[in-house]
Structures are given as structure tokens and as C-alpha cells.
Motif scaffolding. Structure first.
Motif, PDB file in Angstrom:
ATOM      1  N   THR A 129       0.861  -1.190   0.000  1.00 15.63           N
ATOM      2  CA  THR A 129       0.000   0.000   0.000  1.00 15.63           C
ATOM      3  C   THR A 129       0.889   1.229   0.000  1.00 15.63           C
ATOM      4  N   GLN A 130       0.424   2.242  -0.698  1.00 18.23           N
ATOM      5  CA  GLN A 130       1.193   3.478  -0.786  1.00 18.23           C
ATOM      6  C   GLN A 130       0.761   4.419   0.329  1.00 18.23           C
ATOM      7  N   ARG A 131       1.710   4.998   0.995  1.00 16.84           N
ATOM      8  CA  ARG A 131       1.424   5.950   2.057  1.00 16.84           C
ATOM      9  C   ARG A 131       2.055   7.272   1.691  1.00 16.84           C
TER      10      ARG A 131
END
Length: 146
Positions: A129-131
Motif C-alpha cells: 500500500t502506498q502511504r
């Protein structure tokens, strides 16, 4: 390129010896000794030799489909190996006999593993997941001209 040059080129591809190739192609010994290297510099001969080398190279190297077919046949137990077995024939006498056998389980598993790697069957699926991270360093003012 004439017929004699073609014979020279074919001989040269086979032997890699310009002098002998020129003689076998029908050139005189005197000409072969002094000018066989010039035949290799001839544009027609040179391009013919290069094209034939590329063709032979392609035949010598296994293509992707051929490798996959071989691995599949090993995995399925279709490939057989020959092994020599010593067979006793009496007092201090023995013979060597050739026997064929299917690929053993270890070889079949290795082939299956290589095929699985090729088709990415055994890769672990990972979810990433991209944060977004905001970093603020000190205060910033576009209008100031310090």
C-alpha cells in the motif's frame, strides 16, 4: 560471388583456414599462399560467411520453446537416461551392460520447479500500500525576500 568463391567460403566456414580453403576451392597454391586473406575481405564472400555463421549459431543455440519442451518431458518422465551397470558373470568375471531408466523424482521435481519459476507459479503475492508522508521543515513564506 562466383562458384569458386562460394566453395572457398563454405570451406572456410568448415575449417577456419583461409589457405587450405582456397586450395580446396580450386585456387592455385601460389595464389592461395599470397592472396587467400584477400578472399576474406571480398564483400560478397565476407557477407556470405557472416550470414552462414549467424545461421549456424541460431541452429546451435536452444530456443525458448525447445528448453520448455525438454523441461516438460523430463517432468513428465518421458526422458530416459542410459547408465552402465556392472553385472557379475561368474568367478572374477563381469560385464558392463547399458540400461535405460526414466528420470528420477529429484530430476522431475527440479524440472517442475524450473517451469514453475518460468511461469511465476511459486511467487508469493505481496500487497503493497502506498502511504503519503508530509514532511515540513521550518516555516516557509513565498513572499519574503530575505
Amino acid at each position: 560471388m562466383n562458384e569458386r568463391q562460394k566453395r572457398f567460403a563454405d570451406e572456410y566456414i568448415r575449417t577456419a583456414n583461409a589457405y587450405q580453403s582456397a586450395i580446396r576451392a580450386g585456387y592455385s597454391e601460389k595464389y592461395s599462399k599470397n592472396n587467400s586473406h584477400k578472399l576474406l575481405e571480398n564483400s560478397g564472400v565476407k557477407s556470405y560467411v557472416e550470414a552462414r555463421f549467424k545461421e549456424l549459431e541460431k541452429q546451435a543455440i536452444a530456443q525458448q520453446d525447445e528448453v520448455l519442451q525438454f523441461l516438460t518431458s523430463v517432468m513428465r518422465g518421458e526422458e530416459v537416461d542410459e547408465e552402465n551397470i556392472v553385472v557379475p558373470k561368474g568367478d572374477f568375471l563381469s560385464d558392463v551392460e547399458k540400461h535405460t531408466k526414466r528420470a528420477d523424482t529429484a530430476q522431475r521435481i527440479k524440472s517442475a520447479e524450473l517451469l514453475g519459476k518460468r511461469y511465476a507459479i511459486f511467487t508469493d503475492k505481496q500487497e503493497i500500500t502506498q502511504r503519503n508522508i508530509d514532511i515540513n521543515i521550518g516555516e516557509y513564506d513565498d513572499d519574503s525576500e530575505d
